[in-house]
Design a protein around this motif. Structure first.
Motif, PDB file in Angstrom:
ATOM      1  N   VAL A 230       0.851  -1.204   0.000  1.00 66.80           N
ATOM      2  CA  VAL A 230       0.000   0.000   0.000  1.00 66.80           C
ATOM      3  C   VAL A 230       0.883   1.249   0.000  1.00 66.80           C
ATOM      4  O   VAL A 230       0.654   2.191  -0.772  1.00 66.80           O
ATOM      5  CB  VAL A 230      -0.953  -0.011   1.224  1.00 66.80           C
ATOM      6  N   ARG A 231       1.920   1.233   0.837  1.00 69.78           N
ATOM      7  CA  ARG A 231       2.830   2.402   0.905  1.00 69.78           C
ATOM      8  C   ARG A 231       3.550   2.621  -0.437  1.00 69.78           C
ATOM      9  O   ARG A 231       3.689   3.754  -0.895  1.00 69.78           O
ATOM     10  CB  ARG A 231       3.858   2.214   2.032  1.00 69.78           C
ATOM     11  N   GLN A 232       3.974   1.517  -1.047  1.00 66.48           N
ATOM     12  CA  GLN A 232       4.675   1.647  -2.340  1.00 66.48           C
ATOM     13  C   GLN A 232       3.744   2.220  -3.420  1.00 66.48           C
ATOM     14  O   GLN A 232       4.150   3.063  -4.221  1.00 66.48           O
ATOM     15  CB  GLN A 232       5.190   0.278  -2.796  1.00 66.48           C
ATOM     16  N   LEU A 233       2.501   1.746  -3.423  1.00 68.56           N
ATOM     17  CA  LEU A 233       1.527   2.248  -4.404  1.00 68.56           C
ATOM     18  C   LEU A 233       1.238   3.728  -4.179  1.00 68.56           C
ATOM     19  O   LEU A 233       1.107   4.507  -5.129  1.00 68.56           O
ATOM     20  CB  LEU A 233       0.228   1.433  -4.320  1.00 68.56           C
ATOM     21  N   GLN A 234       1.178   4.124  -2.891  1.00 67.12           N
ATOM     22  CA  GLN A 234       0.947   5.538  -2.569  1.00 67.12           C
ATOM     23  C   GLN A 234       2.123   6.391  -3.047  1.00 67.12           C
ATOM     24  O   GLN A 234       1.941   7.447  -3.664  1.00 67.12           O
ATOM     25  CB  GLN A 234       0.754   5.713  -1.059  1.00 67.12           C
ATOM     26  N   SER A 235       3.344   5.913  -2.786  1.00 72.31           N
ATOM     27  CA  SER A 235       4.528   6.711  -3.145  1.00 72.31           C
ATOM     28  C   SER A 235       4.658   6.862  -4.667  1.00 72.31           C
ATOM     29  O   SER A 235       5.221   7.825  -5.158  1.00 72.31           O
ATOM     30  CB  SER A 235       5.801   6.084  -2.570  1.00 72.31           C
ATOM     31  N   ARG A 236       4.114   5.900  -5.433  1.00 71.94           N
ATOM     32  CA  ARG A 236       4.161   5.985  -6.900  1.00 71.94           C
ATOM     33  C   ARG A 236       2.947   6.744  -7.455  1.00 71.94           C
ATOM     34  O   ARG A 236       2.804   6.885  -8.669  1.00 71.94           O
ATOM     35  CB  ARG A 236       4.177   4.584  -7.526  1.00 71.94           C
ATOM     36  N   GLY A 237       2.057   7.165  -6.557  1.00 72.86           N
ATOM     37  CA  GLY A 237       0.855   7.889  -6.989  1.00 72.86           C
ATOM     38  C   GLY A 237      -0.164   6.996  -7.665  1.00 72.86           C
ATOM     39  O   GLY A 237      -1.015   7.468  -8.430  1.00 72.86           O
ATOM     40  N   LEU A 238      -0.074   5.683  -7.414  1.00 71.11           N
ATOM     41  CA  LEU A 238      -0.983   4.739  -8.076  1.00 71.11           C
ATOM     42  C   LEU A 238      -2.250   4.475  -7.275  1.00 71.11           C
ATOM     43  O   LEU A 238      -3.257   4.020  -7.813  1.00 71.11           O
ATOM     44  CB  LEU A 238      -0.265   3.397  -8.330  1.00 71.11           C
ATOM     45  N   LEU A 239      -2.198   4.716  -5.960  1.00 65.90           N
ATOM     46  CA  LEU A 239      -3.364   4.420  -5.110  1.00 65.90           C
ATOM     47  C   LEU A 239      -4.238   5.670  -4.983  1.00 65.90           C
ATOM     48  O   LEU A 239      -3.789   6.702  -4.512  1.00 65.90           O
ATOM     49  CB  LEU A 239      -2.902   3.943  -3.725  1.00 65.90           C
ATOM     50  N   LYS A 240      -5.478   5.538  -5.418  1.00 60.57           N
ATOM     51  CA  LYS A 240      -6.430   6.659  -5.351  1.00 60.57           C
ATOM     52  C   LYS A 240      -7.504   6.328  -4.309  1.00 60.57           C
ATOM     53  O   LYS A 240      -7.740   5.155  -4.002  1.00 60.57           O
ATOM     54  CB  LYS A 240      -7.111   6.867  -6.714  1.00 60.57           C
ATOM     55  N   THR A 241      -8.162   7.368  -3.806  1.00 60.74           N
ATOM     56  CA  THR A 241      -9.266   7.134  -2.864  1.00 60.74           C
ATOM     57  C   THR A 241     -10.583   7.305  -3.611  1.00 60.74           C
ATOM     58  O   THR A 241     -10.810   8.336  -4.265  1.00 60.74           O
ATOM     59  CB  THR A 241      -9.195   8.121  -1.676  1.00 60.74           C
ATOM     60  N   SER A 242     -11.444   6.306  -3.526  1.00 61.05           N
ATOM     61  CA  SER A 242     -12.736   6.363  -4.229  1.00 61.05           C
ATOM     62  C   SER A 242     -13.730   7.187  -3.420  1.00 61.05           C
ATOM     63  O   SER A 242     -13.466   7.575  -2.277  1.00 61.05           O
ATOM     64  CB  SER A 242     -13.279   4.936  -4.425  1.00 61.05           C
ATOM     65  N   GLU A 243     -14.915   7.412  -4.001  1.00 61.60           N
ATOM     66  CA  GLU A 243     -15.977   8.168  -3.300  1.00 61.60           C
ATOM     67  C   GLU A 243     -16.397   7.452  -2.015  1.00 61.60           C
ATOM     68  O   GLU A 243     -16.802   8.078  -1.043  1.00 61.60           O
ATOM     69  CB  GLU A 243     -17.199   8.321  -4.216  1.00 61.60           C
ATOM     70  N   LYS A 244     -16.291   6.114  -2.012  1.00 61.98           N
ATOM     71  CA  LYS A 244     -16.685   5.349  -0.823  1.00 61.98           C
ATOM     72  C   LYS A 244     -15.592   5.331   0.246  1.00 61.98           C
ATOM     73  O   LYS A 244     -15.764   4.712   1.298  1.00 61.98           O
ATOM     74  CB  LYS A 244     -17.009   3.902  -1.221  1.00 61.98           C
ATOM     75  N   GLY A 245     -14.456   5.938  -0.086  1.00 61.95           N
ATOM     76  CA  GLY A 245     -13.358   5.967   0.891  1.00 61.95           C
ATOM     77  C   GLY A 245     -12.443   4.760   0.809  1.00 61.95           C
ATOM     78  O   GLY A 245     -11.555   4.578   1.657  1.00 61.95           O
ATOM     79  N   THR A 246     -12.638   3.899  -0.227  1.00 60.30           N
ATOM     80  CA  THR A 246     -11.755   2.738  -0.385  1.00 60.30           C
ATOM     81  C   THR A 246     -10.514   3.126  -1.186  1.00 60.30           C
ATOM     82  O   THR A 246     -10.531   4.108  -1.941  1.00 60.30           O
ATOM     83  CB  THR A 246     -12.492   1.596  -1.124  1.00 60.30           C
ATOM     84  N   GLY A 247      -9.439   2.354  -1.021  1.00 66.20           N
ATOM     85  CA  GLY A 247      -8.211   2.595  -1.784  1.00 66.20           C
ATOM     86  C   GLY A 247      -8.230   1.777  -3.052  1.00 66.20           C
ATOM     87  O   GLY A 247      -8.382   0.552  -3.014  1.00 66.20           O
ATOM     88  N   VAL A 248      -8.127   2.437  -4.225  1.00 61.48           N
ATOM     89  CA  VAL A 248      -8.227   1.737  -5.512  1.00 61.48           C
ATOM     90  C   VAL A 248      -7.053   2.076  -6.427  1.00 61.48           C
ATOM     91  O   VAL A 248      -6.410   3.116  -6.275  1.00 61.48           O
ATOM     92  CB  VAL A 248      -9.564   2.074  -6.238  1.00 61.48           C
ATOM     93  N   VAL A 249      -6.784   1.155  -7.364  1.00 62.94           N
ATOM     94  CA  VAL A 249      -5.799   1.407  -8.426  1.00 62.94           C
ATOM     95  C   VAL A 249      -6.572   1.481  -9.733  1.00 62.94           C
ATOM     96  O   VAL A 249      -7.409   0.614 -10.014  1.00 62.94           O
ATOM     97  CB  VAL A 249      -4.738   0.280  -8.480  1.00 62.94           C
ATOM     98  N   ASP A 250      -6.287   2.516 -10.520  1.00 58.52           N
ATOM     99  CA  ASP A 250      -6.974   2.707 -11.799  1.00 58.52           C
ATOM    100  C   ASP A 250      -6.313   1.831 -12.862  1.00 58.52           C
ATOM    101  O   ASP A 250      -5.136   1.991 -13.168  1.00 58.52           O
ATOM    102  CB  ASP A 250      -6.879   4.191 -12.199  1.00 58.52           C
ATOM    103  N   LEU A 251      -7.076   0.892 -13.425  1.00 54.89           N
ATOM    104  CA  LEU A 251      -6.522  -0.012 -14.446  1.00 54.89           C
ATOM    105  C   LEU A 251      -7.094   0.275 -15.836  1.00 54.89           C
ATOM    106  O   LEU A 251      -6.876  -0.483 -16.772  1.00 54.89           O
ATOM    107  CB  LEU A 251      -6.817  -1.477 -14.071  1.00 54.89           C
TER     108      LEU A 251
END
Length: 528
Positions: A230-251
């Motif tokens: 999760v930390r690595q995805l955040q540091s690469r800017g890959l982890l986004k927060t959805s409207e529901k507050g979940t952590g998602v990756v845009d594919l």
């Protein structure tokens, strides 16, 4: 192009080309037919070269030193298969995963790869919250000792029912899982106990199947590493927060969030795929694999497609070497006591039915351990039934059909092998004498030799698409050819040199049959 005119009479071209081709030690005759050229292979040389290894005790490696395999990449292969969930139903899908994964591991190993066989247990998640809370309510230490899997399953079913309408039970399950996540000793100790006894029980069942694992892993091993992902995805800017507050990756290909993969719940806890990403990275570091193969049913195709995409987006180019082998569903797998709950029930049923069939047969030999033979033959029946068609296909399970001694079944493979072993035993010592390949020129012998010659092609084809059907169908055809040869090429009553030559042929066929069966995961029996 220089030899033949590009147009003109096709028959003339055929005859012209045939007249210019020269015979050699392998091709002893070349003739023109109607638009075709016929090559006649030196049959004596074919028999000599093909059956040579079997006289020198080299039958176990027959076909494996073929130049065909030079193009295959060799290295370290990690195969993840079986992967049941602790305390949950071990259904027919787990049986398919187990035997398909075992076949792939055996095949890769026989072709010179270093293979790591991994069982990735479902040993984490909210189900353990339910089981922990349920065991406090419905568990019994004595029953847990007597029949661990059955008792844990019963507790799980009861607590699940309870949780459907009882908020307190749901809350108790959440509390227990939170205690697990926070490494509280009492919860962890109970969880470890569940895990250890389950693995012990499964080892025993796998042993009956002739399956072993080098590593028992599980989701629980990667819960902390999942937070690092999760930390690595955040540091690469890959982890986004959805409207529901979940952590998602845009594919999505256009980056418009039209296709996303959820990796974090809104409360910050990780999901199965988050742990799968962590597991893949950890395995690459630990085992330096060249390829990793996951064997699960086809409902998980989307999951693995997302997993490989995310690994690639994180900069892990080795994910190109990851592959998902998927399979269809089995319908109607029931035992006499009802729906299949554990693999052990299936094995018991196969053994019992096979024992009954053997006791009814006039040809059954006196056996030292009929239960063991019935078990091995029963397992081979399950495997061949499963492997005959494309893995992606669903199929209907039928006990009576799979246990028939005639027809294309695992029982037929075992019967043929046992019959060949009996022939060798009755003529022990005779085959060691001088071998005369010129005594194997009948059409029946040649057809078997030509078929054996295809063994390396069949293994090569299996290595390309990881489908066992090629090998199964090759072995079944071999058994039909052997059945004809038993009638047409008798050993008993033939002159000694003819009998010796035929024994060498049967010995070669027996050796290839046994080798192929072992790759499929079948233990050949010598008597039945």
């Amino acid at each position: 192009m220089e030899i033949l005119p590009s147009s003109g009479d096709i028959q003339l071209q055929t005859e012209t080309l045939a007249s210019q081709l020269k015979q050699d030690s392998v091709v002893e005759d070349i003739s023109a037919g109607r638009g075709v050229i016929n090559f006649k292979v030196n049959r004596r040389l074919l028999a000599e070269k093909l059956l040579e290894p079997f006289g020198k005790g080299g039958g176990d490696t027959f076909g494996l030193d073929s130049e065909l395999f030079n193009s295959l990449k060799r290295g370290t292969t990690l195969v993840e298969y079986s992967s049941p969930n602790i305390a949950k139903k071990f259904h027919a899908g787990h049986l398919r995963s187990t035997i398909i994964g075992n076949f792939i591991a055996n095949l890769k190993q026989s072709l010179g790869n270093d293979v790591i066989r991994m069982n990735y247990l479902g040993d984490w998640g909210m189900q353990f919250g339910l089981l922990g809370a349920g065991f406090g309510q419905f568990g019994c230490v004595e029953k847990l000792k007597e029949n661990p899997l059955q008792h844990l399953f019963e507790v799980y079913v009861r607590v699940n029912k309870e949780a459907e309408h009882n908020e307190d039970t749901k809350q108790a399950a959440r509390d227990f899982f939170r205690q697990l996540e926070q490494h509280e000793s009492q919860a962890v100790s109970l969880w470890q106990q569940f895990r250890e006894i389950t693995v012990k029980e499964y080892r025993h069942i796998y042993e009956r199947l002739g399956v072993h694992f080098d590593v028992y892993s599980g989701e629980s091993f990667h819960q902390d590493q999942a937070q690092e992902v999760v930390r690595q995805l955040q540091s690469r800017g890959l982890l986004k927060t959805s409207e529901k507050g979940t952590g998602v990756v845009d594919l999505s290909p256009d980056g418009d969030m039209s296709s996303v993969c959820t990796l974090l719940r809104s409360d910050g806890t990780t999901l199965y795929i988050t742990r799968d990403i962590a597991a893949a990275i950890d395995r690459k570091e630990k085992y330096c694999f060249d390829e990793m193969i996951y064997v699960t049913d086809k409902s998980q195709e989307h999951h693995f497609s997302q997993l490989f995409q995310i690994l690639l987006s994180m900069g892990h180019s080795w994910s190109d070497g990851c592959r998902h082998v998927s399979f269809g569903l089995v319908q109607g797998m029931k035992t006499r006591i009802g729906e299949v709950v554990f693999l052990e029930d299936v094995l018991d049923e196969a053994r019992a039915r096979m024992l009954h069939n053997m006791s009814q047969s006039n040809t059954t030999k006196k056996l030292e351990n009929p239960e063991d033979t019935a078990e091995k033959v029963g397992v081979s029946a399950l495997i061949v039934q499963d492997f005959k068609g494309p893995l992606q296909s669903d199929y209907k399970f039928d006990w009576d059909r799979i246990l028939q001694a005639q027809g294309d079944t695992g029982v037929f493979l075992q019967y043929t092998h046992a019959r060949l072993c009996s022939l060798m035993q009755r003529n022990e010592g005779m085959e060691a004498a001088t071998f005369h390949p010129s005594l194997l020129l009948e059409q029946t012998s040649i057809i078997i030799l030509q078929h054996l010659l295809r063994y390396d092609e069949v293994l090569y084809q299996s290595a390309q698409d990881l489908q066992p059907k090629h090998l199964v169908n090759f072995l079944l055809k071999l058994c039909h050819l052997i059945a004809s040869a038993h009638r047409e090429l008798p050993v008993k009553g033939s002159p000694q040199d003819v009998a010796q030559a035929r024994l060498r042929l049967f010995s070669g066929a027996c050796s290839v049959l046994a080798n192929g069966m072992r790759i499929l995961g079948i233990i050949p029996v010598n008597k039945m």
